[in-house]
Design a protein around this motif. Structure first.
Motif, PDB file in Angstrom:
ATOM      1  N   SER A  94       0.275  -1.391  -0.057  1.00 23.56           N
ATOM      2  CA  SER A  94       0.083   0.425   0.095  1.00 23.56           C
ATOM      3  C   SER A  94       0.594   1.309  -0.250  1.00 23.56           C
ATOM      4  O   SER A  94       0.514   2.471  -0.545  1.00 23.56           O
ATOM      5  N   MET A  95       1.959   1.097   0.898  1.00 27.32           N
ATOM      6  CA  MET A  95       2.594   2.181   0.922  1.00 27.32           C
ATOM      7  C   MET A  95       3.220   2.804  -0.616  1.00 27.32           C
ATOM      8  O   MET A  95       4.058   4.079  -0.526  1.00 27.32           O
ATOM      9  N   ALA A  96       4.546   1.211  -1.285  1.00 27.33           N
ATOM     10  CA  ALA A  96       4.438   1.813  -2.465  1.00 27.33           C
ATOM     11  C   ALA A  96       3.795   2.363  -3.908  1.00 27.33           C
ATOM     12  O   ALA A  96       4.106   2.565  -5.197  1.00 27.33           O
ATOM     13  N   PHE A  97       2.613   1.784  -3.976  1.00 28.53           N
ATOM     14  CA  PHE A  97       1.610   1.296  -5.205  1.00 28.53           C
ATOM     15  C   PHE A  97       0.899   2.591  -4.589  1.00 28.53           C
ATOM     16  O   PHE A  97      -0.399   2.977  -5.546  1.00 28.53           O
ATOM     17  N   ALA A  98       0.083   2.707  -3.641  1.00 31.49           N
ATOM     18  CA  ALA A  98      -1.018   4.062  -3.109  1.00 31.49           C
ATOM     19  C   ALA A  98      -0.668   4.230  -2.017  1.00 31.49           C
ATOM     20  O   ALA A  98      -1.308   4.937  -1.201  1.00 31.49           O
ATOM     21  N   PRO A  99       0.263   5.200  -2.434  1.00 33.27           N
ATOM     22  CA  PRO A  99       1.397   5.934  -1.306  1.00 33.27           C
ATOM     23  C   PRO A  99      -0.068   7.123  -1.181  1.00 33.27           C
ATOM     24  O   PRO A  99      -1.140   7.660  -2.132  1.00 33.27           O
ATOM     25  N   THR A 100      -0.293   7.727   0.078  1.00 36.83           N
ATOM     26  CA  THR A 100      -1.003   8.940   0.630  1.00 36.83           C
ATOM     27  C   THR A 100       0.555  10.344   0.849  1.00 36.83           C
ATOM     28  O   THR A 100       1.290   9.866   0.463  1.00 36.83           O
ATOM     29  N   LYS A 101      -0.151  10.930   0.553  1.00 38.80           N
ATOM     30  CA  LYS A 101       0.564  12.451   1.442  1.00 38.80           C
ATOM     31  C   LYS A 101       1.223  12.208   2.705  1.00 38.80           C
ATOM     32  O   LYS A 101       2.147  12.599   3.612  1.00 38.80           O
ATOM     33  N   ARG A 102       0.842  11.615   3.691  1.00 44.80           N
ATOM     34  CA  ARG A 102       0.999  10.811   4.585  1.00 44.80           C
ATOM     35  C   ARG A 102       1.499  10.009   4.457  1.00 44.80           C
ATOM     36  O   ARG A 102       2.489   9.263   6.067  1.00 44.80           O
ATOM     37  N   THR A 103       2.057   9.083   3.892  1.00 44.22           N
ATOM     38  CA  THR A 103       2.473   7.871   3.498  1.00 44.22           C
ATOM     39  C   THR A 103       4.685   7.638   4.756  1.00 44.22           C
ATOM     40  O   THR A 103       4.817   7.583   4.938  1.00 44.22           O
ATOM     41  N   LYS A 104       5.580   9.488   3.887  1.00 49.48           N
ATOM     42  CA  LYS A 104       6.313   9.146   3.989  1.00 49.48           C
ATOM     43  C   LYS A 104       6.517   9.275   5.955  1.00 49.48           C
ATOM     44  O   LYS A 104       7.551   9.096   6.442  1.00 49.48           O
ATOM     45  N   ARG A 162       9.718  -0.755  -4.272  1.00 49.09           N
ATOM     46  CA  ARG A 162       9.497   0.825  -4.830  1.00 49.09           C
ATOM     47  C   ARG A 162       9.588  -0.162  -6.213  1.00 49.09           C
ATOM     48  O   ARG A 162      10.332   0.802  -7.202  1.00 49.09           O
ATOM     49  N   GLU A 163      11.218  -0.712  -6.353  1.00 47.07           N
ATOM     50  CA  GLU A 163      11.951  -1.187  -7.463  1.00 47.07           C
ATOM     51  C   GLU A 163      10.743  -1.317  -8.787  1.00 47.07           C
ATOM     52  O   GLU A 163      11.636  -2.165  -9.649  1.00 47.07           O
ATOM     53  N   ILE A 164       9.834  -1.895  -8.088  1.00 46.52           N
ATOM     54  CA  ILE A 164       9.327  -2.784  -9.256  1.00 46.52           C
ATOM     55  C   ILE A 164       8.400  -2.200  -9.992  1.00 46.52           C
ATOM     56  O   ILE A 164       7.375  -1.587  -9.903  1.00 46.52           O
ATOM     57  N   PRO A 165       8.654  -2.044 -11.787  1.00 44.81           N
ATOM     58  CA  PRO A 165       7.802  -1.231 -12.046  1.00 44.81           C
ATOM     59  C   PRO A 165       5.714  -1.394 -11.727  1.00 44.81           C
ATOM     60  O   PRO A 165       4.870  -2.198 -11.791  1.00 44.81           O
ATOM     61  N   GLY A 166       5.315  -0.080 -11.286  1.00 44.68           N
ATOM     62  CA  GLY A 166       4.126  -0.173 -11.144  1.00 44.68           C
ATOM     63  C   GLY A 166       3.267  -0.907 -12.353  1.00 44.68           C
ATOM     64  O   GLY A 166       2.088  -1.363 -12.334  1.00 44.68           O
ATOM     65  N   GLU A 167       3.664  -0.228 -13.912  1.00 42.50           N
ATOM     66  CA  GLU A 167       3.030  -0.728 -14.878  1.00 42.50           C
ATOM     67  C   GLU A 167       2.521  -2.336 -15.146  1.00 42.50           C
ATOM     68  O   GLU A 167       1.509  -3.198 -15.565  1.00 42.50           O
ATOM     69  N   ILE A 168       3.370  -3.344 -14.161  1.00 39.38           N
ATOM     70  CA  ILE A 168       3.407  -4.687 -14.177  1.00 39.38           C
ATOM     71  C   ILE A 168       2.034  -5.058 -13.631  1.00 39.38           C
ATOM     72  O   ILE A 168       0.949  -6.021 -13.364  1.00 39.38           O
TER      73      ILE A 168
END
Length: 274
Positions: A94-104, A162-168
């Motif tokens: 969820s943090m890598a592929f559906a981040p929000t402004k509070r993720t960091k 984060r290194e995995i392409p989101g397009e996949i």
């Protein structure tokens, strides 16, 4: 353009690396050597020549059943790792592929919990365990080990994902994959090196955890860390027996680390070079 490295620089770097490695490994080596001494030889002073006696190992095994503590260590380290992965994989996804402004902010908050001294929360944790009947229980200690290592597991998996392409993943969704199928059949197989290295590191951290395992257990769920501490008594420290107990405790994890070092290096450098 890559900078050329001379043979002299390579030799110096290699020698320096070996010196650092030997300095780091020497305490372990000396512990192993001391374990093959008698108590009288162990307290006489520094010596790297053991007498070759197995007396300390025999007394350690006779005084405390090693395999009971060993079984608890395996169960606690593997069990807490499985629990951590079950929580961390969806969280990292969820943090890598559906981040929000509070993720960091959440990631930094999770990491900041590792900066808190464990003794600062010992009293409330002990009361919670006492009131819920989890003191000296394997499931309670398993949950505790999972929680204290969870920030590291989430951070490592987040970095790998984060290194995995989101397009996949988007292509999998277009093919009708559900969220569960996306995580289990698409994301997880692609991040196997990262997940494997995270799992191995978590097992090592859980295996070596001493603060909580000693304070939340007595006999039933006590792992090898408690096994080692049992040889420190009011009568004094029995160096040979303590070294034998330590050697028996670290041997399994040393062997596992030796055979899995390639997987660890591959996972820890996952995504570093593109």
């Amino acid at each position: 353009m890559a900078r050329s490295v001379t043979t002299q620089h390579k030799t110096i770097a290699t020698v320096a690396a070996w010196i650092v490695a030997l300095l780091i490994f020497f305490p372990i080596l000396y512990t192993i050597i001391t374990s093959f001494k008698s108590e009288q030889e162990a307290i006489q002073g520094f010596s790297i020549i053991p007498s070759g006696t197995f007396e300390s190992y025999a007394e350690v095994q006779a005084q405390s059943g090693y395999f009971k503590f060993f079984f608890n260590s395996v169960l606690l380290s593997v069990g807490s790792t499985i629990l951590a992965l079950l929580v961390a994989i969806p969280a990292a996804w969820s943090m890598a592929f559906a981040p929000t402004k509070r993720t960091k902010d959440i990631l930094m908050w999770m990491l900041s919990t590792k900066m808190m001294p464990a003794v600062a929360v010992l009293f409330p944790i002990y009361l919670i365990f006492r009131d819920t009947g989890l003191l000296d229980s394997r499931i309670g200690l398993m949950i505790m080990l999972m929680l204290i290592n969870l920030p590291i597991v989430v951070w490592m998996l987040y970095t790998y994902f984060r290194e995995i392409p989101g397009e996949i993943l988007e292509a999998a969704r277009m093919d009708g994959a559900s969220l569960w199928n996306e995580i289990v059949y698409v994301l997880t197989p692609m991040a196997v090196p990262g997940i494997a290295s995270t799992m191995l590191l978590n097992i090592i951290l859980a295996w070596n955890e001493a603060f909580w395992t000693i304070r939340l257990t007595t006999t039933e769920a006590a792992p090898l860390t408690a096994f080692i501490s049992s040889f420190s008594s009011p009568q004094g420290l029995f160096w040979a027996k303590l070294s034998a107990a330590s050697t028996l405790a670290i041997a399994p994890i040393l062997i596992m680390g030796w055979f899995s070092q390639k997987q660890l290096v591959r996972g820890l450098t996952f995504g570093a070079v593109k």
